[in-house]
Design a protein around this motif. Structure first.
Motif, mmCIF file in Angstrom:
data_model
loop_
_atom_site.group_PDB
_atom_site.id
_atom_site.type_symbol
_atom_site.label_atom_id
_atom_site.label_comp_id
_atom_site.label_asym_id
_atom_site.label_seq_id
_atom_site.Cartn_x
_atom_site.Cartn_y
_atom_site.Cartn_z
ATOM 1 N N UNK A 1 0.818 -1.197 0.000
ATOM 2 C CA UNK A 1 0.000 0.000 0.000
ATOM 3 C C UNK A 1 0.863 1.263 0.000
ATOM 4 N N UNK A 2 1.959 1.234 0.737
ATOM 5 C CA UNK A 2 2.862 2.380 0.751
ATOM 6 C C UNK A 2 3.413 2.674 -0.631
ATOM 7 N N UNK A 3 3.773 1.630 -1.351
ATOM 8 C CA UNK A 3 4.283 1.804 -2.710
ATOM 9 C C UNK A 3 3.191 2.357 -3.624
ATOM 10 N N UNK A 4 1.951 1.890 -3.459
ATOM 11 C CA UNK A 4 0.844 2.394 -4.270
ATOM 12 C C UNK A 4 0.625 3.876 -4.026
ATOM 13 N N UNK A 5 0.684 4.293 -2.761
ATOM 14 C CA UNK A 5 0.498 5.701 -2.437
ATOM 15 C C UNK A 5 1.634 6.544 -3.008
ATOM 16 N N UNK A 6 2.864 6.073 -2.841
ATOM 17 C CA UNK A 6 4.011 6.821 -3.377
ATOM 18 C C UNK A 6 3.899 6.954 -4.885
ATOM 19 N N UNK A 7 3.550 5.873 -5.546
ATOM 20 C CA UNK A 7 3.382 5.920 -6.996
ATOM 21 C C UNK A 7 2.306 6.908 -7.399
ATOM 22 N N UNK A 8 1.211 6.967 -6.630
ATOM 23 C CA UNK A 8 0.137 7.913 -6.911
ATOM 24 C C UNK A 8 0.571 9.352 -6.729
ATOM 25 N N UNK A 9 1.345 9.611 -5.656
ATOM 26 C CA UNK A 9 1.829 10.978 -5.424
ATOM 27 C C UNK A 9 2.755 11.439 -6.540
ATOM 28 N N UNK A 10 3.635 10.562 -6.953
ATOM 29 C CA UNK A 10 4.580 10.918 -8.005
ATOM 30 C C UNK A 10 3.849 11.125 -9.335
ATOM 31 N N UNK A 11 2.902 10.251 -9.631
ATOM 32 C CA UNK A 11 2.145 10.386 -10.878
ATOM 33 C C UNK A 11 1.311 11.658 -10.886
ATOM 34 N N UNK A 12 0.917 12.128 -9.700
ATOM 35 C CA UNK A 12 0.113 13.346 -9.596
ATOM 36 C C UNK A 12 0.969 14.605 -9.662
ATOM 37 N N UNK A 13 2.289 14.448 -9.723
ATOM 38 C CA UNK A 13 3.163 15.604 -9.883
ATOM 39 C C UNK A 13 3.896 16.057 -8.642
ATOM 40 N N UNK A 14 3.771 15.321 -7.553
ATOM 41 C CA UNK A 14 4.539 15.677 -6.355
ATOM 42 C C UNK A 14 6.032 15.511 -6.648
ATOM 43 N N UNK A 15 6.880 16.460 -6.236
ATOM 44 C CA UNK A 15 8.315 16.365 -6.543
ATOM 45 C C UNK A 15 8.948 15.132 -5.897
ATOM 46 N N UNK A 16 9.650 14.358 -6.682
ATOM 47 C CA UNK A 16 10.292 13.152 -6.167
ATOM 48 C C UNK A 16 11.305 13.486 -5.080
ATOM 49 N N UNK A 17 11.945 14.646 -5.199
ATOM 50 C CA UNK A 17 12.977 15.029 -4.232
ATOM 51 C C UNK A 17 12.413 15.302 -2.847
#
Length: 257
Positions: free
Chosen positions: A1-17
């Motif tokens: 679930x943590x990976x799914x959330x992280x993937x969603x945040x990144x796909x939504x444009x949250x800065x990876x850094x």
């Protein structure tokens, strides 16, 4: 679930850094994300407080994990836990009296179509609640509940819910095979039927009950099928009540383990 959330945040444009992942053993769900995005990865906890700490570990591991995270949690840190059954009191015992949000997302967060139930304790400020909305809302709607035990109910309905829908597709495809369809065709029909019906519910202002009625002609084929599915004894409503209650009870049990 943590990976799914992280993937969603990144796909939504949250800065990876802006993300740091703490995981001593990178699993198959997380590895593709770390390979594709410049997210910082650590196998030891940070030595200074972070702005937001997301606890995405198995409930049974929480007791061992929390003491190692004390240095990463300061007076201004917002702690967001997505561990089913892990109470705010358990987190307090490990990290002290902190601003904690218990959240229960679901796996469609990976494609930006999740939904999250959330509860905030008394230490969460309005600004931190807004930060939670912004963070969790990147992968779908956030629905707040007023009492912590209701998170167990959210877990039973939407947290575990995708598995119920996947089982529906499995069962529908198997039923299609039983009446003569080729397996691949039956599965394609089931997948698209479930996905399309779900999208209709999102786009329509009508309640699911009304949408069901709209496609049910009197004495027609759909009505014949629904007579079986909606039977008072052994029908889908009864089975779903039992399934959701079993999931809710198990979530409550996890909080006591």
């Amino acid at each position: 679930m943590g990976a799914a959330m992280l993937g969603g945040w990144l796909a939504a444009g949250r800065p990876a850094a802006s993300f740091t992942v703490l995981d001593p053993t990178v699993g198959p769900a997380l590895k593709p994300i770390l390979d594709a995005w410049p997210v910082t990865h650590r196998d030891t906890p940070p030595a200074e407080p972070v702005d937001v700490l997301v606890l995405a570990v198995k409930p049974q591991m929480m007791g061992a994990v929390l003491p190692d995270l004390r240095a990463a949690v300061g007076p201004g840190t917002l702690v967001v836990s997505i561990a089913a059954g892990t109470t705010i009191d358990t987190i307090r015992q490990g990290l002290g009296a902190r601003a904690v949000v218990r959240a229960m997302p679901n796996t469609p967060a990976l494609i930006g179509r999740g939904v999250t139930g959330a509860f905030a304790n008394e230490h969460v400020t309005p600004e931190q609640r807004q930060e939670t909305d912004d963070l969790l809302g990147a992968s779908g709607p956030v629905e707040w509940v007023g009492r912590e035990p209701l998170i167990d109910a959210v877990t039973a309905v939407s947290g575990s819910g995708p598995a119920y829908v996947f089982l529906l597709a499995e069962a529908l495809a198997a039923a299609g095979e039983a009446v003569g369809l080729e397996p691949d065709l039956a599965m394609r029909l089931a997948r698209h039927t479930v996905a399309g019906a779900g999208e209709m519910m999102i786009r329509s202002s009508d309640a699911p009950e009304q949408l069901r009625r709209n496609v049910t002609s009197p004495n027609g084929t759909t009505a014949a099928a629904l007579a079986v599915l909606m039977a008072e004894s052994g029908g889908l409503p009864e089975l779903m009540n039992r399934a959701v209650e079993a999931a809710r009870a198990r979530a409550a049990e996890l909080s006591k383990d």
